[in-house]
Design an enzyme around this catalytic site. Sequence first.
Site, mmCIF file in Angstrom:
data_model
loop_
_atom_site.group_PDB
_atom_site.id
_atom_site.type_symbol
_atom_site.label_atom_id
_atom_site.label_comp_id
_atom_site.label_asym_id
_atom_site.label_seq_id
_atom_site.Cartn_x
_atom_site.Cartn_y
_atom_site.Cartn_z
ATOM 1 N N GLY A 51 -5.286 9.723 4.403
ATOM 2 C CA GLY A 51 -6.627 9.320 4.806
ATOM 3 C C GLY A 51 -6.721 7.881 5.287
ATOM 4 C CE1 TYR A 52 -11.544 5.842 7.859
ATOM 5 C CE2 TYR A 52 -12.498 7.157 6.102
ATOM 6 C CZ TYR A 52 -12.512 6.709 7.412
ATOM 7 O OH TYR A 52 -13.490 7.131 8.274
ATOM 8 C CB ALA A 139 -10.308 9.166 -2.842
ATOM 9 C CE1 TYR A 233 -19.609 10.265 -0.538
ATOM 10 C CE2 TYR A 233 -20.914 8.276 -0.512
ATOM 11 C CZ TYR A 233 -19.696 8.890 -0.561
ATOM 12 O OH TYR A 233 -18.565 8.127 -0.667
ATOM 13 C CG LEU A 271 -13.167 10.511 9.830
ATOM 14 C CD1 LEU A 271 -12.120 9.439 9.988
ATOM 15 C CD2 LEU A 271 -13.004 11.546 10.940
HETATM 16 P P1 NAI Z 1 -7.622 10.424 0.337
HETATM 17 O O1 NAI Z 1 -7.746 11.508 -0.672
HETATM 18 O O2 NAI Z 1 -7.078 10.779 1.668
HETATM 19 O O3 NAI Z 1 -6.733 9.217 -0.231
HETATM 20 C C1 NAI Z 1 -6.716 8.840 -1.566
HETATM 21 C C2 NAI Z 1 -5.524 7.946 -1.848
HETATM 22 O O4 NAI Z 1 -5.602 7.509 -3.212
HETATM 23 C C3 NAI Z 1 -4.154 8.612 -1.705
HETATM 24 O O5 NAI Z 1 -3.235 7.688 -1.175
HETATM 25 C C4 NAI Z 1 -3.767 8.936 -3.151
HETATM 26 O O6 NAI Z 1 -2.364 9.016 -3.385
HETATM 27 C C5 NAI Z 1 -4.354 7.747 -3.852
HETATM 28 N N1 NAI Z 1 -4.615 7.945 -5.277
HETATM 29 C C6 NAI Z 1 -5.469 8.813 -5.871
HETATM 30 N N2 NAI Z 1 -5.446 8.653 -7.214
HETATM 31 C C7 NAI Z 1 -4.559 7.659 -7.470
HETATM 32 C C8 NAI Z 1 -4.103 7.022 -8.656
HETATM 33 N N3 NAI Z 1 -4.556 7.349 -9.860
HETATM 34 N N4 NAI Z 1 -3.158 6.056 -8.528
HETATM 35 C C9 NAI Z 1 -2.656 5.689 -7.313
HETATM 36 N N5 NAI Z 1 -3.088 6.237 -6.158
HETATM 37 C C10 NAI Z 1 -4.023 7.210 -6.242
HETATM 38 O O7 NAI Z 1 -9.092 9.798 0.459
HETATM 39 P P2 NAI Z 1 -9.878 8.987 1.566
HETATM 40 O O8 NAI Z 1 -10.946 9.844 2.099
HETATM 41 O O9 NAI Z 1 -8.969 8.285 2.491
HETATM 42 O O10 NAI Z 1 -10.614 7.925 0.635
HETATM 43 C C11 NAI Z 1 -10.231 6.583 0.489
HETATM 44 C C12 NAI Z 1 -11.494 5.748 0.283
HETATM 45 O O11 NAI Z 1 -12.287 5.829 1.466
HETATM 46 C C13 NAI Z 1 -12.372 6.238 -0.875
HETATM 47 O O12 NAI Z 1 -12.913 5.138 -1.538
HETATM 48 C C14 NAI Z 1 -13.459 7.005 -0.148
HETATM 49 O O13 NAI Z 1 -14.662 7.070 -0.890
HETATM 50 C C15 NAI Z 1 -13.614 6.148 1.094
HETATM 51 N N6 NAI Z 1 -14.310 6.780 2.219
HETATM 52 C C16 NAI Z 1 -13.976 8.032 2.675
HETATM 53 C C17 NAI Z 1 -14.691 8.612 3.698
HETATM 54 C C18 NAI Z 1 -14.377 9.972 4.198
HETATM 55 O O14 NAI Z 1 -15.220 10.580 4.875
HETATM 56 N N7 NAI Z 1 -13.209 10.496 3.957
HETATM 57 C C19 NAI Z 1 -15.801 7.910 4.362
HETATM 58 C C20 NAI Z 1 -16.003 6.582 3.877
HETATM 59 C C21 NAI Z 1 -15.301 6.060 2.816
#
Ligand code: NAI
Length: 386
Positions: A51-52, A139, A233, A271
Amino acid sequence: MIIEPKVRGFICMTAHPEGCKENVARQISYIKKLGKTEGPKRVLIIGASTGYGLATRIAATYGCDASTIGIMYEKPANDRRTATPGWYNTKAFEEFATADGYYAKTINGDAFSKEIKEQTIELIKSSMGKVDMVVYSLAAPRRTMPDGTIYNSVLKTVGGNFTNKSLNLNNNTITEATIGPATEEEIQATIKVMGGDDWKDWITELDAAGVLEEKAVTIAYSYIGPKLTYPVYYHGTIGLAKEHLYNTSVEITQEFSSRGIKAYICVNKALVTQASSAIPVVPLYFAILYKVMKEHGLHEGCIEQMGRLFHDKLTPVGAIVDEMNRIRLDDYEMQDHIQHKVMELWDQINTENVNELADLTGYWEDFYHMFGFRYENIDYSKDVDI
Ligand code: NAI
């Protein structure tokens, strides 16, 4: 092994190593085309494998020539199952980056734990000395505290039931979903997991260990979205956690002001990622949003967003922020004409017209791509080493 997608609702149980590599390669190629920009040189990304966070890592490396350390929580393959996509993404990223002459090392373990923070500090000391940027892109569904207490985050409303249209991911029909209210305990637990506590712990420990550069920048990602999804949300449990995250950004900037450290919330676009597909109601909004933004030539994925973060929003004289000091990468998504059109389609959408009014193809393409599937140039009938 021949690997096929095994989709269960909002998750895929398998991942394809070649496809995940392709995903990373395409993101790198996008950033290379965008060209270089001035930016951080030694970056720690917490949540760097999908992701991000992954896109941030790629954009910092190939856009700013940064060395990176990534933290992730991913599973390697065993005899019975493939690794998680984040594991394959990271393996591919490290290979590409190293071959291109960049420093890129990853620690796989629980970012909430003291041990992982200590390991990270040791790695920074022995490799880059200090970091000038820390990105917090976790996340996580749960957080284990040092005393063993486990907090689970929930995606619920605060107050009452919320009923609205929802995309049934099992058969692409439009149904109605009702999301019930969280208990006070669940609200507090969600804030513990997805709020700013752990972000601040990281900054405090990095600074105490002397591995945070003076004037370092730290960014955590957040989301606001349209009024339509507020009950689930922005005003829901996750929204309260994000409010805590925002308040933490203010605290960090104040408390570390003598060192010139600046903490920002960056509000990103909605996303499809592993984390976001799990939120009820939201995937239907995504699919309509994709359609509208693509029609207006404004659609972006994680990598386009992160390219814009480094090129347009983080400048040598400071970040471009709104009145609350937040970086806004959701600026295109929230434009009036985009939101107006999305709401118009939302009111009309039903199972019969869902394919016309929403970009289901785009939604599912992003979904499968996350797990390394449905890339036209990968031969999925071939045996691969997992
Ligand atoms: P994702 O699920 O793709 O990535 C999560 C990441 O966190 C991964 O690298 C995973 O390995 C890591 N992770 C999870 N638990 C962990 C732990 N205990 N220790 C170490 N690493 C850990 O999620 P995404 O969507 O990229 O989210 C990242 C941030 O972006 C979050 O704060 C989310 O709320 C925010 N965000 C996401 C949006 C979306 O639409 N996807 C929009 C705006 C913000």
